[in-house]
Design a protein around this motif. Structure first.
Motif, PDB file in Angstrom:
ATOM      1  N   MET A 107      35.207 -10.389   3.160  1.00 28.74           N
ATOM      2  CA  MET A 107      34.418  -9.582   2.211  1.00 28.74           C
ATOM      3  C   MET A 107      35.220  -9.294   0.940  1.00 28.74           C
ATOM      4  O   MET A 107      34.655  -9.204  -0.159  1.00 28.74           O
ATOM      5  CB  MET A 107      33.964  -8.284   2.891  1.00 28.74           C
ATOM      6  N   ALA A 108      36.531  -9.190   1.076  1.00 28.14           N
ATOM      7  CA  ALA A 108      37.381  -8.986  -0.104  1.00 28.14           C
ATOM      8  C   ALA A 108      37.304 -10.208  -1.037  1.00 28.14           C
ATOM      9  O   ALA A 108      37.260 -10.066  -2.270  1.00 28.14           O
ATOM     10  CB  ALA A 108      38.823  -8.727   0.322  1.00 28.14           C
ATOM     11  N   VAL A 136      28.036 -12.384   4.052  1.00 29.70           N
ATOM     12  CA  VAL A 136      26.971 -11.442   3.692  1.00 29.70           C
ATOM     13  C   VAL A 136      26.112 -11.134   4.912  1.00 29.70           C
ATOM     14  O   VAL A 136      25.736  -9.978   5.150  1.00 29.70           O
ATOM     15  CB  VAL A 136      26.116 -12.025   2.543  1.00 29.70           C
ATOM     16  N   GLY A 137      25.816 -12.156   5.705  1.00 30.47           N
ATOM     17  CA  GLY A 137      25.018 -11.951   6.915  1.00 30.47           C
ATOM     18  C   GLY A 137      25.695 -11.012   7.903  1.00 30.47           C
ATOM     19  O   GLY A 137      25.046 -10.172   8.521  1.00 30.47           O
ATOM     20  N   ASP A 138      27.005 -11.146   8.047  1.00 29.71           N
ATOM     21  CA  ASP A 138      27.764 -10.260   8.944  1.00 29.71           C
ATOM     22  C   ASP A 138      27.647  -8.809   8.471  1.00 29.71           C
ATOM     23  O   ASP A 138      27.400  -7.888   9.270  1.00 29.71           O
ATOM     24  CB  ASP A 138      29.229 -10.705   8.963  1.00 29.71           C
ATOM     25  N   TYR A 139      27.788  -8.603   7.179  1.00 33.65           N
ATOM     26  CA  TYR A 139      27.672  -7.256   6.602  1.00 33.65           C
ATOM     27  C   TYR A 139      26.260  -6.703   6.834  1.00 33.65           C
ATOM     28  O   TYR A 139      26.085  -5.585   7.321  1.00 33.65           O
ATOM     29  CB  TYR A 139      27.988  -7.305   5.104  1.00 33.65           C
ATOM     30  N   TYR A 140      25.251  -7.525   6.500  1.00 34.64           N
ATOM     31  CA  TYR A 140      23.859  -7.070   6.623  1.00 34.64           C
ATOM     32  C   TYR A 140      23.514  -6.757   8.084  1.00 34.64           C
ATOM     33  O   TYR A 140      22.915  -5.725   8.389  1.00 34.64           O
ATOM     34  CB  TYR A 140      22.906  -8.134   6.072  1.00 34.64           C
ATOM     35  N   GLY A 141      23.894  -7.652   8.983  1.00 40.60           N
ATOM     36  CA  GLY A 141      23.544  -7.480  10.390  1.00 40.60           C
ATOM     37  C   GLY A 141      24.118  -6.200  10.983  1.00 40.60           C
ATOM     38  O   GLY A 141      23.413  -5.450  11.666  1.00 40.60           O
ATOM     39  N   HIS A 142      25.399  -5.941  10.713  1.00 37.36           N
ATOM     40  CA  HIS A 142      26.031  -4.749  11.277  1.00 37.36           C
ATOM     41  C   HIS A 142      25.489  -3.464  10.646  1.00 37.36           C
ATOM     42  O   HIS A 142      25.264  -2.476  11.342  1.00 37.36           O
ATOM     43  CB  HIS A 142      27.553  -4.812  11.082  1.00 37.36           C
ATOM     44  N   LYS A 143      25.254  -3.504   9.323  1.00 35.48           N
ATOM     45  CA  LYS A 143      24.844  -2.262   8.647  1.00 35.48           C
ATOM     46  C   LYS A 143      23.371  -1.948   8.832  1.00 35.48           C
ATOM     47  O   LYS A 143      22.992  -0.793   9.002  1.00 35.48           O
ATOM     48  CB  LYS A 143      25.169  -2.340   7.149  1.00 35.48           C
ATOM     49  N   TYR A 144      22.511  -2.975   8.803  1.00 34.40           N
ATOM     50  CA  TYR A 144      21.070  -2.715   8.742  1.00 34.40           C
ATOM     51  C   TYR A 144      20.299  -3.132  10.000  1.00 34.40           C
ATOM     52  O   TYR A 144      19.093  -2.952  10.053  1.00 34.40           O
ATOM     53  CB  TYR A 144      20.475  -3.394   7.508  1.00 34.40           C
ATOM     54  N   PHE A 145      20.998  -3.700  10.969  1.00 34.10           N
ATOM     55  CA  PHE A 145      20.299  -4.102  12.197  1.00 34.10           C
ATOM     56  C   PHE A 145      20.934  -3.438  13.417  1.00 34.10           C
ATOM     57  O   PHE A 145      20.311  -2.607  14.052  1.00 34.10           O
ATOM     58  CB  PHE A 145      20.314  -5.631  12.311  1.00 34.10           C
ATOM     59  N   GLY A 146      22.157  -3.789  13.711  1.00 38.82           N
ATOM     60  CA  GLY A 146      22.889  -3.082  14.757  1.00 38.82           C
ATOM     61  C   GLY A 146      22.675  -3.616  16.157  1.00 38.82           C
ATOM     62  O   GLY A 146      21.766  -4.404  16.424  1.00 38.82           O
ATOM     63  N   MET A 190      19.469 -21.715  24.689  1.00 37.50           N
ATOM     64  CA  MET A 190      20.398 -20.720  24.171  1.00 37.50           C
ATOM     65  C   MET A 190      19.671 -19.818  23.180  1.00 37.50           C
ATOM     66  O   MET A 190      18.858 -20.284  22.396  1.00 37.50           O
ATOM     67  CB  MET A 190      21.597 -21.394  23.494  1.00 37.50           C
ATOM     68  N   ILE A 191      19.985 -18.523  23.231  1.00 40.03           N
ATOM     69  CA  ILE A 191      19.313 -17.537  22.380  1.00 40.03           C
ATOM     70  C   ILE A 191      20.329 -16.926  21.418  1.00 40.03           C
ATOM     71  O   ILE A 191      21.400 -16.471  21.828  1.00 40.03           O
ATOM     72  CB  ILE A 191      18.700 -16.402  23.232  1.00 40.03           C
ATOM     73  N   GLN A 192      19.985 -16.918  20.134  1.00 41.48           N
ATOM     74  CA  GLN A 192      20.793 -16.200  19.142  1.00 41.48           C
ATOM     75  C   GLN A 192      19.891 -15.195  18.435  1.00 41.48           C
ATOM     76  O   GLN A 192      18.849 -15.555  17.894  1.00 41.48           O
ATOM     77  CB  GLN A 192      21.392 -17.166  18.125  1.00 41.48           C
ATOM     78  N   VAL A 193      20.316 -13.947  18.446  1.00 37.23           N
ATOM     79  CA  VAL A 193      19.517 -12.873  17.855  1.00 37.23           C
ATOM     80  C   VAL A 193      20.381 -12.048  16.905  1.00 37.23           C
ATOM     81  O   VAL A 193      21.520 -11.702  17.239  1.00 37.23           O
ATOM     82  CB  VAL A 193      18.926 -11.955  18.948  1.00 37.23           C
ATOM     83  N   GLY A 194      19.842 -11.732  15.749  1.00 34.12           N
ATOM     84  CA  GLY A 194      20.480 -10.777  14.843  1.00 34.12           C
ATOM     85  C   GLY A 194      21.547 -11.370  13.958  1.00 34.12           C
ATOM     86  O   GLY A 194      21.305 -11.740  12.818  1.00 34.12           O
ATOM     87  N   TYR A 195      22.760 -11.501  14.518  1.00 34.34           N
ATOM     88  CA  TYR A 195      23.913 -11.968  13.747  1.00 34.34           C
ATOM     89  C   TYR A 195      24.991 -12.433  14.716  1.00 34.34           C
ATOM     90  O   TYR A 195      25.016 -12.031  15.884  1.00 34.34           O
ATOM     91  CB  TYR A 195      24.448 -10.847  12.836  1.00 34.34           C
ATOM     92  N   GLU A 224      23.844 -21.360  12.036  1.00 39.14           N
ATOM     93  CA  GLU A 224      23.598 -22.183  10.856  1.00 39.14           C
ATOM     94  C   GLU A 224      22.718 -21.467   9.838  1.00 39.14           C
ATOM     95  O   GLU A 224      22.426 -22.007   8.780  1.00 39.14           O
ATOM     96  CB  GLU A 224      22.945 -23.510  11.276  1.00 39.14           C
ATOM     97  N   MET A 225      22.301 -20.258  10.174  1.00 39.85           N
ATOM     98  CA  MET A 225      21.454 -19.470   9.274  1.00 39.85           C
ATOM     99  C   MET A 225      22.052 -18.073   9.215  1.00 39.85           C
ATOM    100  O   MET A 225      22.412 -17.515  10.256  1.00 39.85           O
ATOM    101  CB  MET A 225      20.030 -19.430   9.837  1.00 39.85           C
ATOM    102  N   SER A 226      22.190 -17.522   8.024  1.00 42.32           N
ATOM    103  CA  SER A 226      22.823 -16.206   7.915  1.00 42.32           C
ATOM    104  C   SER A 226      21.862 -15.103   8.350  1.00 42.32           C
ATOM    105  O   SER A 226      20.639 -15.258   8.276  1.00 42.32           O
ATOM    106  CB  SER A 226      23.296 -15.957   6.483  1.00 42.32           C
ATOM    107  N   ALA A 227      22.425 -13.979   8.773  1.00 40.60           N
ATOM    108  CA  ALA A 227      21.615 -12.894   9.336  1.00 40.60           C
ATOM    109  C   ALA A 227      20.674 -12.262   8.334  1.00 40.60           C
ATOM    110  O   ALA A 227      19.690 -11.629   8.708  1.00 40.60           O
ATOM    111  CB  ALA A 227      22.546 -11.826   9.923  1.00 40.60           C
ATOM    112  N   ASN A 228      20.951 -12.412   7.028  1.00 44.18           N
ATOM    113  CA  ASN A 228      20.074 -11.837   5.997  1.00 44.18           C
ATOM    114  C   ASN A 228      18.981 -12.808   5.545  1.00 44.18           C
ATOM    115  O   ASN A 228      18.331 -12.580   4.534  1.00 44.18           O
ATOM    116  CB  ASN A 228      20.902 -11.384   4.785  1.00 44.18           C
TER     117      ASN A 228
END
Length: 639
Positions: A68-69, A329-339, A383-388, A439-443
């Motif tokens: 992120m930096a 960006v997806g990592d940031y969005y997923g943790h902050k706005y999804f959880g 296989m299931i991927q949800v959120g981030y 392969e797809m970002s969380a946002n």
């Protein structure tokens, strides 16, 4: 939901009944080609993250990880409009010079591996993807370049869209070339040469309809034979430079094109190819140069989609920055706005939908027992991927930004990141497939099924109202995200996915009679959509069949899941299904999608699929003579 639904109209047009009031008032923003369900979510996320990252760039909060930096540094570089405008065309000139200095195919051959790593245009390309017959290992694929017009069908004589679009492209390309320093006469000649080269490519590539059959991509060939496709460059040497050895095999996705490559890459076409390379490069980089380049470089794309105005400078900068650092960006969005709580809740919903699907397969009355058992094996392996993701992709540790103080420009950083990505891609040749790699970002407001990996992915961004909310009833959630989840599961059993096994291998696990019956049902689905009038054109049932099969299976399974809940309300279920497809688009955008998109238009996804379900008729008392009525013999039920 607070939207007013015209219940009296549901019998004739559920899409209009649910969305009519909204459609009356909805305005397509000048910098959009559409507005509605999916796009509203995209716009909402953009507003949220633009505010967050503006504060980040201003130093109002500190990055919580090294990636992120680096994103912060890149964001600041992208938003340094003064520096970008002052630099003008200068940052791209070394790239253009590299193309200009080519005097012969031999000159290109001498640097071909690095040319590919640098992401420069060629009349062919290579990629690494799971081997479709041995999906645990990555293989080398050969692919074709993109065309100027959206699809090869646009090149047919008398195509009216092409007559409108090609002059727009021509004018834009000429202007861009003069902006980088060519005279008006030089620019005119080069653009004509580029168009002439493109016209020689077009007859030999697949149309969108032909590409929709994924199994036709798989044409394994001895690499030594494939390398004879052209004698102007040494493909053996080039690939050796990319993967460190000469492979035994390559997967040729378009044999007809590579059979014609000798004619396309002949001596008479060398000058045309150079002009084509320069035009493509200037257009591709226009987005990372000054504001006048960005606005000019988007002219053709806006004409294609009917977008009236370019996006604002700051909006374009936001998308450029976040697209480059997408997983960060997806990592940031997923943790902050999804959880984690929502992540687990939706994961449980996916498992529930898989179990509904298993039961439906168990109870299926047209599949043979062996095929049914193998289908359930495939579901169990899904296989299931949800959120981030649990962690940011390690490649972003290599993204070290060269700031302006270090002599870095936006162009030099984009070049560097392109090379990092391309090298990383080729390093995966002959290595085990990373099945769990996101392969797809969380946002991203989307979802997908990958047949080579037998995996379904639901990024956090789509997991909000009207698709999903803890404030919605279970029936509304099943009519929204439940149907989307089951849609993606259904892709494992559509006309493409059904030909891949539980490991993602292209492998026929069906009995002959089962596959023949499925093909008959798929033909019914093609017929159900084919030729429906829309936006002055007609729907292509063959192009859209896989998505229509997935919609039908998804809606049917989601309805069954909704009926299993104590608070089941099928009226709310069907209404929310119609609501999620709410869309208002420009005519140009509608017509473009009809030509190239494997999805049917949103209105038809809402209206046609419900007609296949008996419960729709009883829920709303739909009778013969009503607009939404379809005779039972015409209804299509596959899954």
């Amino acid at each position: 939901m607070s939207d007013k639904v015209n219940t009296a109209l549901i019998k004739d047009d559920i899409y209009e009944a649910v969305n009519g009031e909204w459609l009356k008032d909805a305005k397509i923003p000048a910098d959009h080609s559409s507005t509605g369900g999916f796009m509203d979510l995209v716009d909402g996320i953009e507003k949220t993250l633009r505010a967050d990252f503006k504060a980040l760039a201003a130093g109002e909060w500190e990055p919580n990880n090294a990636e992120m930096a680096e994103f912060k540094k890149f964001y600041q570089l992208v938003f340094d409009f003064k520096q970008r405008d002052q630099a003008g065309a200068e940052p791209i000139k070394p790239i253009i010079k590299r193309i200009e200095e080519l005097e012969s195919y031999q000159d290109l051959d001498a640097q071909l591996s690095d040319w590919i790593l640098s992401g420069l245009p060629l009349p062919f390309n290579f990629d690494i993807e799971a081997d479709m017959k041995n999906a645990q290992v990555n293989a080398l694929f050969a692919g074709v370049p993109s065309l100027i017009l959206p699809d090869k069908t646009y090149y047919a004589q008398g195509n009216q869209a092409a007559k409108q679009l090609m002059p727009v492209y021509t004018e834009m390309a000429r202007k861009l070339l003069t902006m980088v320093g060519y005279s008006a006469d030089e620019a005119e000649a080069m653009v004509e040469e580029a168009k002439h080269f493109d016209a020689q490519i077009a007859p030999h590539v697949k149309s969108a309809e032909e590409s929709a059959d994924m199994t036709k991509m798989y044409n394994p060939e001895a690499f030594s034979d494939f390398a004879k496709a052209t004698n102007k460059v040494d493909l053996v040497k080039a690939v050796n430079g990319l993967i460190g050895t000469t492979p035994d095999q390559i997967i040729d996705t378009e044999p007809a094109y590579f059979a014609a490559l000798k004619d396309i890459m002949d001596d008479n076409n060398f000058v045309l190819m150079k002009s084509w390379m320069i035009v493509k490069t200037v257009i591709a980089y226009s987005n990372v140069l000054s504001e006048d380049f960005r606005v000019t470089g988007g002219t053709y794309r806006r004409a294609l989609s009917g977008q009236k105005e370019p996006a604002s400078q700051s909006k374009a900068a936001y998308y450029l920055a976040t697209g480059t650092f997408d997983q960060v960006v997806g990592d940031y969005y997923g943790h902050k706005y999804f959880g984690e709580k929502a992540k687990q809740d939706v994961h449980d919903m996916v498992v529930k939908m898989i179990n509904v699907y298993k039961q439906r397969l168990t109870d299926n009355d047209w599949l043979g027992e062996d095929t049914r058992k193998k289908a359930i094996v495939k579901l169990n392996a899904l296989m299931i991927q949800v959120g981030y993701p649990d962690a940011i992709d390690p490649i972003f540790k290599q993204y070290q930004v060269d700031t302006a103080e270090d002599g870095g420009t936006l162009v030099s950083n984009v070049q560097k990141f392109t090379k990092i990505n391309t090298k990383d891609q080729f390093s995966k040749w002959n290595q085990p497939v990373e099945r769990g790699k996101w392969e797809m970002s969380a946002n991203t407001v989307n979802a997908y099924y990958h047949p080579f990996k037998n995996i379904i992915v639901f990024p956090a961004a789509i997991l909000q109202a009207p698709f999903y909310s803890l404030d919605q009833s279970s029936s509304e959630n099943f009519g929204g995200i439940g149907a989307v989840i089951a849609h993606e599961i259904s892709h494992a059993f559509d006309n493409n996915g059904s030909q891949f096994d539980e490991f993602g291998n292209l492998n026929n696990w069906w009995s002959k009679s089962d596959h023949e019956h499925f093909d008959q049902l798929a033909q019914k689905m093609i017929k159900e959509f084919d030729g429906i009038p829309f936006a002055g054109e007609k729907v292509n049932g063959k192009l859209t069949v896989s998505e229509n099969i997935a919609d039908a299976g998804g809606l049917s399974c989601a309805e069954e899941a909704a009926k299993g809940e104590d608070d089941c309300d099928l009226s709310a279920f069907f209404i929310n299904w119609a609501r999620i497809w709410r869309n208002k688009s420009t005519e140009q955008h509608k017509q473009l999608l009809l030509s190239i998109d494997v999805h049917a238009p949103s209105e038809l996804r809402a209206n046609v699929q419900v007609k296949n379900l008996a419960d729709f008729y009883t829920t709303f008392d739909v009778q013969p003579g009503d607009g939404m009525y379809m005779a039972p013999s015409d209804r299509v039920n596959i899954w």
